[in-house]
Design a protein around this motif. Structure first.
Motif, PDB file in Angstrom:
ATOM      1  N   ALA A 177     -15.047 -21.650  33.415  1.00 38.27           N
ATOM      2  CA  ALA A 177     -16.274 -22.367  33.388  1.00 38.27           C
ATOM      3  C   ALA A 177     -17.421 -21.815  32.498  1.00 38.27           C
ATOM      4  O   ALA A 177     -17.908 -22.430  32.022  1.00 38.27           O
ATOM      5  CB  ALA A 177     -16.688 -22.392  34.872  1.00 38.27           C
ATOM      6  N   LYS A 178     -17.317 -20.287  32.287  1.00 42.87           N
ATOM      7  CA  LYS A 178     -18.272 -19.784  31.531  1.00 42.87           C
ATOM      8  C   LYS A 178     -17.928 -19.946  30.218  1.00 42.87           C
ATOM      9  O   LYS A 178     -18.998 -20.423  29.429  1.00 42.87           O
ATOM     10  CB  LYS A 178     -18.440 -18.249  31.888  1.00 42.87           C
ATOM     11  N   TYR A 179     -16.754 -20.044  29.885  1.00 36.64           N
ATOM     12  CA  TYR A 179     -16.635 -20.364  28.433  1.00 36.64           C
ATOM     13  C   TYR A 179     -16.850 -21.733  28.041  1.00 36.64           C
ATOM     14  O   TYR A 179     -17.279 -22.112  27.050  1.00 36.64           O
ATOM     15  CB  TYR A 179     -14.828 -20.288  28.130  1.00 36.64           C
ATOM     16  N   ALA A 180     -16.444 -22.972  28.998  1.00 34.34           N
ATOM     17  CA  ALA A 180     -16.755 -24.240  28.624  1.00 34.34           C
ATOM     18  C   ALA A 180     -18.364 -24.294  28.483  1.00 34.34           C
ATOM     19  O   ALA A 180     -18.665 -25.040  27.834  1.00 34.34           O
ATOM     20  CB  ALA A 180     -16.052 -25.045  29.952  1.00 34.34           C
ATOM     21  N   PHE A 181     -19.117 -23.583  29.479  1.00 33.26           N
ATOM     22  CA  PHE A 181     -20.498 -23.866  29.449  1.00 33.26           C
ATOM     23  C   PHE A 181     -21.004 -23.214  28.112  1.00 33.26           C
ATOM     24  O   PHE A 181     -22.013 -24.042  27.564  1.00 33.26           O
ATOM     25  CB  PHE A 181     -21.066 -23.295  30.587  1.00 33.26           C
ATOM     26  N   LEU A 182     -20.567 -22.235  27.679  1.00 33.76           N
ATOM     27  CA  LEU A 182     -21.056 -21.607  26.318  1.00 33.76           C
ATOM     28  C   LEU A 182     -20.651 -22.409  25.246  1.00 33.76           C
ATOM     29  O   LEU A 182     -21.410 -22.218  24.019  1.00 33.76           O
ATOM     30  CB  LEU A 182     -20.609 -20.258  26.032  1.00 33.76           C
ATOM     31  N   GLN A 193     -20.030 -25.894  24.993  1.00 35.04           N
ATOM     32  CA  GLN A 193     -20.063 -26.970  25.369  1.00 35.04           C
ATOM     33  C   GLN A 193     -20.595 -27.972  24.264  1.00 35.04           C
ATOM     34  O   GLN A 193     -20.067 -29.173  24.006  1.00 35.04           O
ATOM     35  CB  GLN A 193     -21.027 -27.537  26.623  1.00 35.04           C
ATOM     36  N   GLU A 194     -21.337 -27.691  23.229  1.00 31.23           N
ATOM     37  CA  GLU A 194     -21.924 -28.357  22.047  1.00 31.23           C
ATOM     38  C   GLU A 194     -20.732 -28.672  21.120  1.00 31.23           C
ATOM     39  O   GLU A 194     -20.625 -29.473  20.403  1.00 31.23           O
ATOM     40  CB  GLU A 194     -22.856 -27.644  21.417  1.00 31.23           C
TER      41      GLU A 194
END
Length: 84
Positions: free
Chosen positions: A15-20, A22-23
């Motif tokens: 989840a942290k990786y996806a959030f960081l 996301q662009e």
């Protein structure tokens, strides 16, 4: 390698990786129906070509051995499809 692995920890890291990042994410767009149809037809064509080669090889081997009588009989069984 990271110590302390569990499903809960792994989910948090994903989840942290996806959030960081996301662009940088690209949304998946399904193939158009015509593309799916063409892929299916090409696969069918490849299977038919393979089957034809499996059937033609023994006939060509007989031709190489000079067994004309057997060759003529086998070729007739393929008519009118005996073409290359």
């Amino acid at each position: 390698m990271v110590r302390g692995k569990s499903d809960k920890i792994d989910a948090g890291r994903i989840a942290k990786y996806a959030f960081l990042h996301q662009e940088q994410a690209n949304l998946w767009i399904p193939s158009r129906e015509i593309i799916k149809s063409l892929k299916s037809l090409l696969s069918q064509r490849a299977r038919l070509i393979k089957a034809k080669l499996i059937l033609i090889t023994p006939i060509e081997e007989l031709a190489g051995l000079g067994l004309k009588k057997n060759l003529a009989t086998l070729k007739r069984s393929f008519d009118p499809h005996w073409q290359r």
